[in-house]
Design a protein around this motif. Sequence first.
Motif, short mmCIF file in Angstrom:
data_model
loop_
_atom_site.label_atom_id
_atom_site.label_comp_id
_atom_site.label_asym_id
_atom_site.label_seq_id
_atom_site.Cartn_x
_atom_site.Cartn_y
_atom_site.Cartn_z
N UNK A 77 0.79 -1.23 0.00
CA UNK A 77 0.00 0.00 0.00
C UNK A 77 0.83 1.29 0.00
N UNK A 78 1.92 1.33 0.79
CA UNK A 78 2.61 2.61 0.96
C UNK A 78 4.13 2.57 0.86
N UNK A 79 4.77 1.44 1.15
CA UNK A 79 6.22 1.44 1.23
C UNK A 79 6.91 1.76 -0.09
N UNK A 80 6.30 1.37 -1.20
CA UNK A 80 6.89 1.70 -2.50
C UNK A 80 7.06 3.20 -2.67
N UNK A 81 6.08 3.96 -2.21
CA UNK A 81 6.12 5.42 -2.34
C UNK A 81 7.01 6.07 -1.29
N UNK A 82 7.06 5.47 -0.10
CA UNK A 82 7.75 6.12 1.01
C UNK A 82 9.23 5.77 1.11
N UNK A 83 9.59 4.52 0.77
CA UNK A 83 10.95 4.06 0.98
C UNK A 83 11.71 3.74 -0.32
N UNK A 84 10.98 3.57 -1.41
CA UNK A 84 11.64 3.18 -2.67
C UNK A 84 11.24 4.11 -3.82
N UNK A 85 10.87 5.33 -3.49
CA UNK A 85 10.41 6.27 -4.52
C UNK A 85 11.50 6.60 -5.53
N UNK A 86 12.76 6.46 -5.13
CA UNK A 86 13.85 6.75 -6.05
C UNK A 86 13.95 5.77 -7.21
N UNK A 87 13.20 4.64 -7.14
CA UNK A 87 13.27 3.63 -8.19
C UNK A 87 12.20 3.81 -9.26
N UNK A 88 11.36 4.81 -9.11
CA UNK A 88 10.37 5.11 -10.13
C UNK A 88 9.35 4.00 -10.31
N UNK A 89 9.20 3.53 -11.55
CA UNK A 89 8.18 2.54 -11.88
C UNK A 89 8.42 1.20 -11.20
N UNK A 124 10.01 -3.69 -6.07
CA UNK A 124 11.08 -3.80 -5.07
C UNK A 124 10.49 -3.85 -3.67
N UNK A 125 9.42 -3.10 -3.44
CA UNK A 125 8.75 -3.12 -2.14
C UNK A 125 8.26 -4.53 -1.82
N UNK A 126 7.65 -5.20 -2.79
CA UNK A 126 7.21 -6.59 -2.61
C UNK A 126 8.42 -7.51 -2.38
N UNK A 127 9.52 -7.22 -3.05
CA UNK A 127 10.71 -8.06 -2.89
C UNK A 127 11.21 -8.02 -1.45
N UNK A 128 11.05 -6.89 -0.76
CA UNK A 128 11.48 -6.83 0.64
C UNK A 128 10.63 -7.73 1.53
N UNK A 129 9.39 -7.99 1.12
CA UNK A 129 8.56 -8.97 1.83
C UNK A 129 9.24 -10.33 1.74
N UNK A 130 9.75 -10.66 0.55
CA UNK A 130 10.39 -11.94 0.33
C UNK A 130 11.76 -12.06 0.97
N UNK A 131 12.47 -10.93 1.13
CA UNK A 131 13.81 -10.97 1.71
C UNK A 131 13.78 -11.60 3.09
#
Length: 457
Positions: A48-60, A65-72
């Motif tokens: 819901x939010x981590x892609x925008x808040x923590x990985x915004x520098x990665x654009x599209x 990548x946010x989902x990938x951190x779930x898998x890490x």
Amino acid sequence: MSNPAQDERISGRTAPPSSDRRRVAFATVVGTTVEWYDFFVYASAAGLVFGKLFFSGLGANSTLVSFATVGVSFLFRPLGAFLAGHFGDKYGRRVVLVLTLILMGAATTLIGVLPTFDQIGVLAPVLLILLRILQGISAGGEWGGAVLMAVEHAPPKRRGLFGASPQIGVPLGLLLASGVLALTSLLVPGQAFLDWGWRIPFLLSVGLILVGHYVRRRVEESPVFREIAERRERTRTPIIQLFRKHAVLVVVAALVFAGNNAVGYMTTGGYIQNYATNPKGPIGLDRGPVLWAVTASAATWLISTWAAGAVSDRIGRRRTYVVGWIAQLAGIAVLFPLVDTGNIVLLALGLIILSVGLGFTYGQQAAFYAELFPASIRFSGVSISYALGAILGGAFAPTIATALVDATGTSVSVAVYLAGMTVVGLIATLLLRDRSGIPLGPDHEAEQAVSPLRFSK
């Protein structure tokens, strides 16, 4: 008719009083609920939010990548399982359960106070990933101890039901996480939720951990481990013994769980939440109603998980699994056709139907796993099998599903992937013998050490 006195005995000793067993069951439910609330709050927030808040520098690529951190975190579950298995087989189940609860709570609370990418740059996602790794280590050690406390306290003919106690902590954790996020989204809507509202569910973990810690400290150690300790038969290197004698069994048992976990992580991993709410996606629903739909499916998952444990005491673990795999395939077949309608009621219906199969491939797992491994290495066996199954199944299921839709443009590819994982789980189940009711104490180590693999002699 069964002999009540015989039913109330475990491995040649009188079983704990029913009041003690109920206390243990309650403690495992509360503890695993708190642990998985923490774990699932992260997964939902990743969608819901981590892609925008923590990985915004990665654009599209930020959501991927946010989902990938779930898998890490899943990659570190085996480490948690190895550590917990080693210390749990040497020093007891209870001490490990208390430590994993504290570790999970601390990591979750710290996520709630982390600065975002806009505030401290690349250090923000680095710290987020480190805390997620700590969650993975904790989750890897939690499950084995909880299920053994429940199953080893239970009378032989009710292990499935008692073993379902820690199992329902998973849907309860999802229900609690989705409910708290939905309520927070309602009370702190729009941009405010993105700015600071998302932190509330993480900070609430402090209170939940205190409750869970209090409850777990009040339960007695597993009677099976007490007997092992009294006889001074604790294994010095349980993990080495496990892989030397039962490596193939660990892999097959892991594949059983992988078939359930891959499908379950469509909701617990945050994929459906993101798929249904993404404004650039095919549906674009509001966040709140989708979270309530997931909450309703979690309630269904809870009921079916509990039912599966009870049913497995009557018809056996293996037959219950077969029923569950068939139901899970049916749920996969209707899930995306209903979700893709964009109708929130039909989306909720699709998730609820899927949750029935998920429950019937999960509720009996605690008893099933505990009956596969000898007493002296049981904690290591169930923990490592579970952790490996989580990697093979759920670790990157949301990431794979996202990549499949991006590559094919259709959710059909995701359904095929999930059906394939379900078939893997079914085949692995059929490779194992049903050992419902086998004595669990150290007096029967020789019987327990006989391989449950159907293709072994």
